[in-house]
Design a protein around this motif. Structure first.
Motif, PDB file in Angstrom:
ATOM      1  N   ALA A  97      -8.534   5.592 -18.433  1.00 42.21           N
ATOM      2  CA  ALA A  97      -7.223   4.855 -18.188  1.00 42.21           C
ATOM      3  C   ALA A  97      -6.836   5.303 -16.598  1.00 42.21           C
ATOM      4  O   ALA A  97      -6.478   4.543 -15.727  1.00 42.21           O
ATOM      5  CB  ALA A  97      -6.326   5.138 -19.342  1.00 42.21           C
ATOM      6  N   ALA A  98      -6.854   6.654 -16.454  1.00 34.98           N
ATOM      7  CA  ALA A  98      -6.510   7.007 -15.126  1.00 34.98           C
ATOM      8  C   ALA A  98      -7.329   6.547 -13.981  1.00 34.98           C
ATOM      9  O   ALA A  98      -6.893   6.136 -13.081  1.00 34.98           O
ATOM     10  CB  ALA A  98      -6.456   8.542 -14.828  1.00 34.98           C
ATOM     11  N   ASP A  99      -8.761   6.568 -14.222  1.00 33.50           N
ATOM     12  CA  ASP A  99      -9.754   5.854 -13.188  1.00 33.50           C
ATOM     13  C   ASP A  99      -9.640   4.607 -12.997  1.00 33.50           C
ATOM     14  O   ASP A  99      -9.644   4.054 -11.926  1.00 33.50           O
ATOM     15  CB  ASP A  99     -11.019   6.438 -13.728  1.00 33.50           C
ATOM     16  N   ALA A 100      -9.355   3.853 -13.913  1.00 35.54           N
ATOM     17  CA  ALA A 100      -9.110   2.452 -14.085  1.00 35.54           C
ATOM     18  C   ALA A 100      -8.045   2.046 -13.279  1.00 35.54           C
ATOM     19  O   ALA A 100      -8.055   1.037 -12.385  1.00 35.54           O
ATOM     20  CB  ALA A 100      -9.096   1.708 -15.330  1.00 35.54           C
ATOM     21  N   SER A 101      -6.661   2.826 -13.444  1.00 34.82           N
ATOM     22  CA  SER A 101      -5.563   2.269 -12.872  1.00 34.82           C
ATOM     23  C   SER A 101      -5.253   2.648 -11.435  1.00 34.82           C
ATOM     24  O   SER A 101      -4.471   2.466 -10.503  1.00 34.82           O
ATOM     25  CB  SER A 101      -4.353   2.712 -13.589  1.00 34.82           C
ATOM     26  N   ALA A 102      -6.228   3.807 -11.102  1.00 31.36           N
ATOM     27  CA  ALA A 102      -5.978   4.306  -9.429  1.00 31.36           C
ATOM     28  C   ALA A 102      -6.135   3.520  -8.453  1.00 31.36           C
ATOM     29  O   ALA A 102      -5.350   3.367  -7.784  1.00 31.36           O
ATOM     30  CB  ALA A 102      -6.984   5.582  -9.435  1.00 31.36           C
ATOM     31  N   PRO A 103      -7.340   2.466  -8.600  1.00 35.79           N
ATOM     32  CA  PRO A 103      -7.574   1.676  -7.323  1.00 35.79           C
ATOM     33  C   PRO A 103      -6.469   0.607  -7.134  1.00 35.79           C
ATOM     34  O   PRO A 103      -6.055   0.347  -6.130  1.00 35.79           O
ATOM     35  CB  PRO A 103      -9.003   0.953  -7.725  1.00 35.79           C
ATOM     36  N   ALA A 104      -6.046   0.091  -8.465  1.00 36.95           N
ATOM     37  CA  ALA A 104      -4.931  -0.966  -8.303  1.00 36.95           C
ATOM     38  C   ALA A 104      -3.550  -0.205  -7.895  1.00 36.95           C
ATOM     39  O   ALA A 104      -3.013  -0.846  -6.974  1.00 36.95           O
ATOM     40  CB  ALA A 104      -4.611  -1.357  -9.705  1.00 36.95           C
TER      41      ALA A 104
ATOM     42  N   LYS B 108      -1.033   0.552  -0.393  1.00 33.13           N
ATOM     43  CA  LYS B 108      -1.533   0.139   1.040  1.00 33.13           C
ATOM     44  C   LYS B 108      -0.807  -1.050   1.368  1.00 33.13           C
ATOM     45  O   LYS B 108      -0.559  -1.444   2.406  1.00 33.13           O
ATOM     46  CB  LYS B 108      -2.994   0.316   0.975  1.00 33.13           C
ATOM     47  N   HIS B 109      -0.925  -2.277   0.634  1.00 33.51           N
ATOM     48  CA  HIS B 109      -0.593  -3.667   0.821  1.00 33.51           C
ATOM     49  C   HIS B 109       0.776  -3.484   1.204  1.00 33.51           C
ATOM     50  O   HIS B 109       1.413  -4.161   2.084  1.00 33.51           O
ATOM     51  CB  HIS B 109      -0.655  -4.447  -0.431  1.00 33.51           C
TER      52      HIS B 109
ATOM     53  N   LYS C  63     -13.833   0.240  -4.734  1.00 32.52           N
ATOM     54  CA  LYS C  63     -12.704   0.529  -3.626  1.00 32.52           C
ATOM     55  C   LYS C  63     -13.000   0.017  -2.302  1.00 32.52           C
ATOM     56  O   LYS C  63     -12.469  -0.479  -1.270  1.00 32.52           O
ATOM     57  CB  LYS C  63     -12.504   1.940  -3.559  1.00 32.52           C
ATOM     58  N   HIS C  64     -14.567   0.297  -1.812  1.00 33.60           N
ATOM     59  CA  HIS C  64     -14.944  -0.162  -0.562  1.00 33.60           C
ATOM     60  C   HIS C  64     -14.747  -1.858  -0.128  1.00 33.60           C
ATOM     61  O   HIS C  64     -14.398  -1.977   0.732  1.00 33.60           O
ATOM     62  CB  HIS C  64     -16.328   0.419  -0.223  1.00 33.60           C
ATOM     63  N   ALA C  65     -15.292  -2.248  -1.269  1.00 35.34           N
ATOM     64  CA  ALA C  65     -15.231  -3.671  -1.138  1.00 35.34           C
ATOM     65  C   ALA C  65     -13.903  -4.308  -0.853  1.00 35.34           C
ATOM     66  O   ALA C  65     -13.558  -5.234  -0.141  1.00 35.34           O
ATOM     67  CB  ALA C  65     -15.857  -4.451  -2.229  1.00 35.34           C
ATOM     68  N   ALA C  66     -12.861  -3.814  -1.851  1.00 38.61           N
ATOM     69  CA  ALA C  66     -11.611  -4.113  -1.567  1.00 38.61           C
ATOM     70  C   ALA C  66     -10.731  -3.995  -0.136  1.00 38.61           C
ATOM     71  O   ALA C  66     -10.217  -4.715   0.277  1.00 38.61           O
ATOM     72  CB  ALA C  66     -10.765  -3.729  -2.721  1.00 38.61           C
TER      73      ALA C  66
ATOM     74  N   LYS D 179     -12.485  -3.449   2.345  1.00 38.73           N
ATOM     75  CA  LYS D 179     -13.076  -4.195   3.641  1.00 38.73           C
ATOM     76  C   LYS D 179     -12.420  -5.485   3.744  1.00 38.73           C
ATOM     77  O   LYS D 179     -12.017  -6.143   4.917  1.00 38.73           O
ATOM     78  CB  LYS D 179     -14.761  -4.322   3.471  1.00 38.73           C
ATOM     79  N   HIS D 180     -12.337  -6.178   2.617  1.00 34.33           N
ATOM     80  CA  HIS D 180     -11.819  -7.407   2.455  1.00 34.33           C
ATOM     81  C   HIS D 180     -10.366  -7.688   3.070  1.00 34.33           C
ATOM     82  O   HIS D 180     -10.008  -8.513   3.722  1.00 34.33           O
ATOM     83  CB  HIS D 180     -11.887  -7.999   0.977  1.00 34.33           C
ATOM     84  N   HIS D 181      -9.571  -6.676   2.671  1.00 35.14           N
ATOM     85  CA  HIS D 181      -8.212  -6.495   2.867  1.00 35.14           C
ATOM     86  C   HIS D 181      -8.036  -6.347   4.312  1.00 35.14           C
ATOM     87  O   HIS D 181      -7.195  -6.788   5.155  1.00 35.14           O
ATOM     88  CB  HIS D 181      -7.412  -5.455   2.078  1.00 35.14           C
ATOM     89  N   ALA D 182      -9.072  -5.485   5.030  1.00 30.12           N
ATOM     90  CA  ALA D 182      -8.931  -5.218   6.716  1.00 30.12           C
ATOM     91  C   ALA D 182      -9.183  -6.435   7.340  1.00 30.12           C
ATOM     92  O   ALA D 182      -8.737  -6.843   8.273  1.00 30.12           O
ATOM     93  CB  ALA D 182      -9.708  -4.199   6.880  1.00 30.12           C
ATOM     94  N   LYS D 183     -10.183  -7.421   6.751  1.00 31.64           N
ATOM     95  CA  LYS D 183     -10.562  -8.443   7.398  1.00 31.64           C
ATOM     96  C   LYS D 183      -9.339  -9.431   7.449  1.00 31.64           C
ATOM     97  O   LYS D 183      -9.084 -10.091   8.548  1.00 31.64           O
ATOM     98  CB  LYS D 183     -11.847  -9.014   6.926  1.00 31.64           C
ATOM     99  N   LYS D 184      -8.707  -9.523   6.473  1.00 29.99           N
ATOM    100  CA  LYS D 184      -7.552 -10.459   6.341  1.00 29.99           C
ATOM    101  C   LYS D 184      -6.459 -10.148   7.275  1.00 29.99           C
ATOM    102  O   LYS D 184      -6.174 -10.973   7.957  1.00 29.99           O
ATOM    103  CB  LYS D 184      -7.100 -10.552   4.633  1.00 29.99           C
ATOM    104  N   HIS D 185      -6.243  -8.758   7.319  1.00 32.62           N
ATOM    105  CA  HIS D 185      -5.208  -8.413   8.096  1.00 32.62           C
ATOM    106  C   HIS D 185      -5.576  -8.391   9.578  1.00 32.62           C
ATOM    107  O   HIS D 185      -4.933  -8.917  10.475  1.00 32.62           O
ATOM    108  CB  HIS D 185      -4.942  -6.914   7.932  1.00 32.62           C
ATOM    109  N   ALA D 186      -6.751  -8.285  10.003  1.00 29.79           N
ATOM    110  CA  ALA D 186      -7.193  -8.278  11.327  1.00 29.79           C
ATOM    111  C   ALA D 186      -7.186  -9.826  11.765  1.00 29.79           C
ATOM    112  O   ALA D 186      -6.822 -10.251  12.882  1.00 29.79           O
ATOM    113  CB  ALA D 186      -8.681  -7.889  11.499  1.00 29.79           C
ATOM    114  N   ALA D 187      -7.294 -10.828  10.930  1.00 29.53           N
ATOM    115  CA  ALA D 187      -7.245 -12.114  11.160  1.00 29.53           C
ATOM    116  C   ALA D 187      -5.902 -12.562  11.402  1.00 29.53           C
ATOM    117  O   ALA D 187      -5.619 -13.594  12.118  1.00 29.53           O
ATOM    118  CB  ALA D 187      -8.028 -13.142  10.024  1.00 29.53           C
ATOM    119  N   LYS D 188      -5.048 -12.030  10.589  1.00 27.23           N
ATOM    120  CA  LYS D 188      -3.580 -12.409  10.681  1.00 27.23           C
ATOM    121  C   LYS D 188      -3.237 -11.870  11.952  1.00 27.23           C
ATOM    122  O   LYS D 188      -2.203 -12.532  12.931  1.00 27.23           O
ATOM    123  CB  LYS D 188      -2.778 -11.885   9.493  1.00 27.23           C
TER     124      LYS D 188
END
Length: 329
Positions: free
Chosen positions: A160-167, A173-174, A306-309, A311-320
């Motif tokens: 449960a700790a491992d599953a909830s840590a990335p979220a 960060k958001h 974690k890496h995929a999420a 990278k996706h978030h960084a691309k969206k932020h750079a576009a904004k």
């Protein structure tokens, strides 16, 4: 009594003398007219004297009889004391005669009571010896079940700790990025307000300087936010690895403790329950292996997700960020 007699006699004498004195002092016509009254007074005085004499005689008789009464009273007291002494001596003799019999009865009762206590203790010991193996077996079975439940609970908590840590980390960060973007927008709005209030002749110069300063300030803030995010990203795997390592060590210790308890139970258990215990051990080992495989699978999938999420978030932020910059230019 003698004093009382003397007082009565003196009172009677005083009364008679007073009566005579009153009679002599009376007037001649009164004395001539009251011879009967005088005779009555004299007769009354004589009766008083007789009463006084009778009282004196009674007092003398009482004085004469007092020693005899006193002697009789003393004799009665002596007889009563002697009777008491005899009764006490008889009681003492009776107590001395009955003491050995009472002592023998008391000793016999004490021996019977001690024998009953010894029998009761022996019966309790036998009952305890008979019930000990059953109680021990039940206790060991309960301990094994409890250890297995603890291992399962530890594995579930780790998953449960491992599953909830990335979220949780992504949400944090958001939020930090949104806060940095709001700061940049507020800085731009302040710069625009300052541009609107400046005089017309310095508008071009001030506008250029403020825009340049605002851009530099915004760029510095963005860089600082990026550095903080990178530092958080860099420290997160180490913290997570330490936490996972600690959880794994804790789970391993629990497993070892369970194994040691199982070994101790095996050493003390009878031979007829060996097959049942072997089955329980195999079942516990399978559970431990399944928990370890789940933990490894979670560890393997966590970095990729974690890496995929990220990278996706960084691309969206750079576009904004690129959109407002091109609009300002």
């Amino acid at each position: 009594m003698k004093k009382l007699t003397l007082l009565v006699l003196s009172a009677a004498f005083g009364l008679s003398s007073a009566a005579g004195f009153a009679a002599t002092n009376a007037s001649a016509p009164a004395a001539a007219s009251a011879p009967k009254a005088k005779a009555a007074k004299i007769h009354h005085a004589k009766k008083g004297v007789k009463k006084v004499e009778a009282s004196a005689q009674k007092a003398q008789a009482a004085d004469a009889s007092a020693p005899a009464k006193k002697a009789a009273k003393k004799h009665h007291a002596k007889k009563h004391a002697a009777k008491k002494v005899d009764a006490s001596a008889q009681k003492a003799q009776a107590a001395d005669a009955s003491a050995p019999a009472k002592k023998a009865v008391k000793k016999h009762h004490a021996k019977k009571h001690a024998a009953k206590k010894v029998d009761a203790s022996a019966q309790k010991a036998q009952a305890a010896d008979a019930s000990a193996p059953a109680k021990k077996a039940v206790k060991k079975h309960h301990a094994k079940k409890h250890a297995a439940k603890k291992v399962d609970a530890s594995a579930q908590k780790a998953q449960a700790a491992d599953a909830s840590a990335p979220a949780k980390k992504a949400a944090k960060k958001h939020h930090a990025k949104k806060h940095a973007a709001k700061k940049v927008d507020a800085s731009a709005q302040k710069a625009q307000a300052a541009d609107a209030s400046a005089p017309a002749k310095k508008a071009a110069k001030k506008h250029h300087a403020k825009k340049h300063h605002a851009k530099k300030h915004a760029a510095k803030k963005v860089e600082a936010s990026a550095q903080k995010a990178q530092a958080a990203d860099a420290s997160a795997p180490a913290k997570k690895a330490v936490k996972k390592h600690h959880a794994k060590k804790h789970a391993a210790k629990k497993v070892e403790a369970s194994a040691q308890k199982a070994q101790a139970a095996d050493a003390s258990a009878p031979a007829k329950k060996a097959a049942k215990k072997h089955h329980a051990k195999k079942h516990a080992a399978k559970k431990v292996e399944a928990s370890a495989q789940k933990a490894q699978a979670a560890d393997a999938s966590a970095p990729a997700k974690k890496h995929a999420a990220k990278k996706h978030h960084a691309k969206k932020h750079a576009a904004k960020k690129a959109a407002p910059a091109s609009a300002a230019n």
